[in-house]
Design a protein around this motif. Structure first.
Motif, PDB file in Angstrom:
ATOM      1  N   ILE A   1      44.779  39.145  38.599  1.00 33.21           N
ATOM      2  CA  ILE A   1      43.808  39.923  37.833  1.00 33.21           C
ATOM      3  C   ILE A   1      44.345  41.332  37.561  1.00 33.21           C
ATOM      4  O   ILE A   1      44.157  41.883  36.470  1.00 33.21           O
ATOM      5  CB  ILE A   1      42.455  39.971  38.564  1.00 33.21           C
ATOM      6  N   GLU A   2      45.040  41.900  38.539  1.00 32.39           N
ATOM      7  CA  GLU A   2      45.639  43.222  38.332  1.00 32.39           C
ATOM      8  C   GLU A   2      46.672  43.178  37.200  1.00 32.39           C
ATOM      9  O   GLU A   2      46.738  44.083  36.357  1.00 32.39           O
ATOM     10  CB  GLU A   2      46.292  43.709  39.623  1.00 32.39           C
ATOM     11  N   ARG A   3      47.474  42.121  37.175  1.00 28.59           N
ATOM     12  CA  ARG A   3      48.453  41.958  36.098  1.00 28.59           C
ATOM     13  C   ARG A   3      47.729  41.792  34.756  1.00 28.59           C
ATOM     14  O   ARG A   3      48.131  42.385  33.749  1.00 28.59           O
ATOM     15  CB  ARG A   3      49.336  40.737  36.381  1.00 28.59           C
ATOM     16  N   GLY A   4      46.663  41.010  34.741  1.00 31.67           N
ATOM     17  CA  GLY A   4      45.893  40.821  33.520  1.00 31.67           C
ATOM     18  C   GLY A   4      45.292  42.121  33.014  1.00 31.67           C
ATOM     19  O   GLY A   4      45.291  42.395  31.810  1.00 31.67           O
ATOM     20  N   HIS A   5      44.779  42.918  33.946  1.00 33.31           N
ATOM     21  CA  HIS A   5      44.236  44.237  33.594  1.00 33.31           C
ATOM     22  C   HIS A   5      45.291  45.087  32.906  1.00 33.31           C
ATOM     23  O   HIS A   5      45.027  45.707  31.858  1.00 33.31           O
ATOM     24  CB  HIS A   5      43.723  44.922  34.866  1.00 33.31           C
ATOM     25  N   TYR A   6      46.471  45.120  33.466  1.00 33.41           N
ATOM     26  CA  TYR A   6      47.571  45.917  32.893  1.00 33.41           C
ATOM     27  C   TYR A   6      47.963  45.411  31.508  1.00 33.41           C
ATOM     28  O   TYR A   6      48.136  46.192  30.566  1.00 33.41           O
ATOM     29  CB  TYR A   6      48.765  45.883  33.841  1.00 33.41           C
ATOM     30  N   LEU A   7      48.068  44.103  31.366  1.00 27.48           N
ATOM     31  CA  LEU A   7      48.449  43.526  30.080  1.00 27.48           C
ATOM     32  C   LEU A   7      47.394  43.809  29.009  1.00 27.48           C
ATOM     33  O   LEU A   7      47.717  44.268  27.903  1.00 27.48           O
ATOM     34  CB  LEU A   7      48.659  42.014  30.212  1.00 27.48           C
ATOM     35  N   VAL A   8      46.146  43.553  29.330  1.00 32.00           N
ATOM     36  CA  VAL A   8      45.063  43.689  28.352  1.00 32.00           C
ATOM     37  C   VAL A   8      44.849  45.137  27.944  1.00 32.00           C
ATOM     38  O   VAL A   8      44.697  45.449  26.761  1.00 32.00           O
ATOM     39  CB  VAL A   8      43.756  43.089  28.912  1.00 32.00           C
ATOM     40  N   ARG A   9      44.880  46.040  28.925  1.00 29.29           N
ATOM     41  CA  ARG A   9      44.505  47.422  28.635  1.00 29.29           C
ATOM     42  C   ARG A   9      45.695  48.345  28.335  1.00 29.29           C
ATOM     43  O   ARG A   9      45.547  49.280  27.545  1.00 29.29           O
ATOM     44  CB  ARG A   9      43.681  47.999  29.790  1.00 29.29           C
ATOM     45  N   ASP A  10      46.827  48.085  28.926  1.00 27.64           N
ATOM     46  CA  ASP A  10      47.934  49.033  28.803  1.00 27.64           C
ATOM     47  C   ASP A  10      49.086  48.554  27.916  1.00 27.64           C
ATOM     48  O   ASP A  10      49.700  49.363  27.222  1.00 27.64           O
ATOM     49  CB  ASP A  10      48.476  49.389  30.183  1.00 27.64           C
ATOM     50  N   MET A  11      49.386  47.278  27.929  1.00 31.84           N
ATOM     51  CA  MET A  11      50.495  46.779  27.114  1.00 31.84           C
ATOM     52  C   MET A  11      50.021  46.265  25.751  1.00 31.84           C
ATOM     53  O   MET A  11      50.530  46.681  24.717  1.00 31.84           O
ATOM     54  CB  MET A  11      51.266  45.686  27.851  1.00 31.84           C
ATOM     55  N   LEU A  12      49.052  45.385  25.761  1.00 34.86           N
ATOM     56  CA  LEU A  12      48.570  44.803  24.510  1.00 34.86           C
ATOM     57  C   LEU A  12      47.496  45.668  23.862  1.00 34.86           C
ATOM     58  O   LEU A  12      47.233  45.529  22.663  1.00 34.86           O
ATOM     59  CB  LEU A  12      48.013  43.398  24.761  1.00 34.86           C
ATOM     60  N   SER A  13      46.876  46.537  24.644  1.00 35.24           N
ATOM     61  CA  SER A  13      45.838  47.443  24.157  1.00 35.24           C
ATOM     62  C   SER A  13      44.746  46.709  23.386  1.00 35.24           C
ATOM     63  O   SER A  13      44.352  47.101  22.292  1.00 35.24           O
ATOM     64  CB  SER A  13      46.456  48.535  23.264  1.00 35.24           C
ATOM     65  N   CYS A  14      44.234  45.638  23.983  1.00 31.80           N
ATOM     66  CA  CYS A  14      43.171  44.850  23.348  1.00 31.80           C
ATOM     67  C   CYS A  14      41.913  45.680  23.105  1.00 31.80           C
ATOM     68  O   CYS A  14      41.130  45.395  22.191  1.00 31.80           O
ATOM     69  CB  CYS A  14      42.823  43.644  24.206  1.00 31.80           C
ATOM     70  N   THR A  15      41.715  46.734  23.923  1.00 30.61           N
ATOM     71  CA  THR A  15      40.541  47.588  23.772  1.00 30.61           C
ATOM     72  C   THR A  15      40.547  48.340  22.448  1.00 30.61           C
ATOM     73  O   THR A  15      39.492  48.773  21.973  1.00 30.61           O
ATOM     74  CB  THR A  15      40.458  48.604  24.922  1.00 30.61           C
ATOM     75  N   HIS A  16      41.709  48.507  21.839  1.00 28.02           N
ATOM     76  CA  HIS A  16      41.793  49.232  20.563  1.00 28.02           C
ATOM     77  C   HIS A  16      40.930  48.550  19.502  1.00 28.02           C
ATOM     78  O   HIS A  16      40.323  49.218  18.654  1.00 28.02           O
ATOM     79  CB  HIS A  16      43.245  49.307  20.091  1.00 28.02           C
ATOM     80  N   CYS A  17      40.875  47.220  19.540  1.00 23.04           N
ATOM     81  CA  CYS A  17      40.072  46.471  18.570  1.00 23.04           C
ATOM     82  C   CYS A  17      38.761  45.961  19.164  1.00 23.04           C
ATOM     83  O   CYS A  17      37.711  46.035  18.525  1.00 23.04           O
ATOM     84  CB  CYS A  17      40.853  45.279  18.022  1.00 23.04           C
ATOM     85  N   HIS A  18      38.820  45.441  20.384  1.00 25.99           N
ATOM     86  CA  HIS A  18      37.662  44.752  20.967  1.00 25.99           C
ATOM     87  C   HIS A  18      36.719  45.686  21.715  1.00 25.99           C
ATOM     88  O   HIS A  18      35.709  45.231  22.241  1.00 25.99           O
ATOM     89  CB  HIS A  18      38.138  43.633  21.886  1.00 25.99           C
TER      90      HIS A  18
END
Length: 273
Positions: free
Chosen positions: A27-44
């Motif tokens: 989950i920690e890895r997923g958090h990093y990927l979603v929020r910091d690398m892929l920046s999914c929050t920019h759109c979603h």
């Protein structure tokens, strides 16, 4: 004595979910990927519950709810269906996801990282929010090339291989790769991007033919994370430096090793300034 036992039990119950999150590497890895690398929050959206009127590369779109809410999010989807939507742009009903979802970039996500992303999305607080697809998104729905089922992780002992993986995941290839006559030119840039004021920005050449050999590794990190060149000048859009602030130094080190390994090359279009 009983009162003390109750307090201890309540403390354990309250703290357990947080401790589980903090000590769950997936989950920690997923958090990093979603929020910091892929920046999914920019759109979603920051809560990943979806957003309307999102601006991406000159496109206005609505991004859906990707929390585990069963009515308005992905709560009714299996893990495999969520993975399929990310990597191949295919929803459970067989329809395709439209622009600006960068599906072709996400085809590079390794199986382990894709699993971590899904685990993180499942761990989010539920958001009950209905987002209607934008007209542009609906019109742009199409198949995103061949379906990819398996993607191995890069060799953990090879910084260049890991750096190539980072290069793909944080969207560098979208602007700095070039194509001509079905041939791929990695890192040569040369792609034009029209600005609101009518001017045109050309993506930079990241091979030894560009300016990178004159930058130290630390200077290059500053360019990537903050958009500031060694001479103090700032990069112009569409370089998305605002989404790179939290990319880990270890990943940036690997990315730089990959860029340093590229052969010299020129873009099949006007050279970048």
């Amino acid at each position: 004595m009983k009162h003390g036992i109750v307090v201890i039990i309540l403390t354990l119950v309250i703290n357990t979910p947080l401790m589980a999150f903090e000590t769950n590497p997936e989950i920690e890895r997923g958090h990093y990927l979603v929020r910091d690398m892929l920046s999914c929050t920019h759109c979603h959206g920051e809560d990943l519950g979806g957003a309307e009127g999102v601006q991406v590369a000159g496109i206005t779109s609505n991004a859906p709810n990707i929390t585990d809410d069963e009515d308005t999010g992905i709560g009714g989807w299996t893990d495999k269906q969520v993975s399929q939507s990310i990597r191949n742009g295919i929803r459970p009903d067989g329809s395709y996801i439209g622009a600006p979802m960068p599906v072709n970039t996400y085809k590079n996500i390794s199986d382990d990282d894709l699993k971590a992303i899904v685990a993180y999305l499942r761990s989010l607080p539920l958001v009950n929010r209905t987002i209607k697809p934008s007209e542009m998104t609906v019109k742009s729905r199409k198949q995103h090339g061949p379906v990819i089922d398996k993607v191995p992780a890069p060799d953990g002992q090879d910084p260049v291989a890991k750096g190539k993986y980072v290069y793909e995941l944080i969207y560098c290839s979208l602007c700095h790769n070039a194509f001509q006559n079905n041939e791929l030119y990695v890192g040569v840039g040369g792609n034009p991007f029209k600005q609101p004021d009518g001017s045109v920005v050309i993506s930079s050449n990241l091979t030894p033919s560009g300016n990178l050999p004159g930058y130290s590794d630390e200077e290059l990190k500053k360019v990537i994370k903050y958009g500031v060149r060694p001479d103090g000048s700032k990069l112009r859009p569409p370089m998305p430096t605002e989404i790179y602030h939290n990319v880990a130094d270890t990943d940036l080190n690997d990315l730089i090793d990959f860029l340093r390994s590229l052969p010299a090359g020129e873009a099949p279009s006007p050279a970048a300034n």
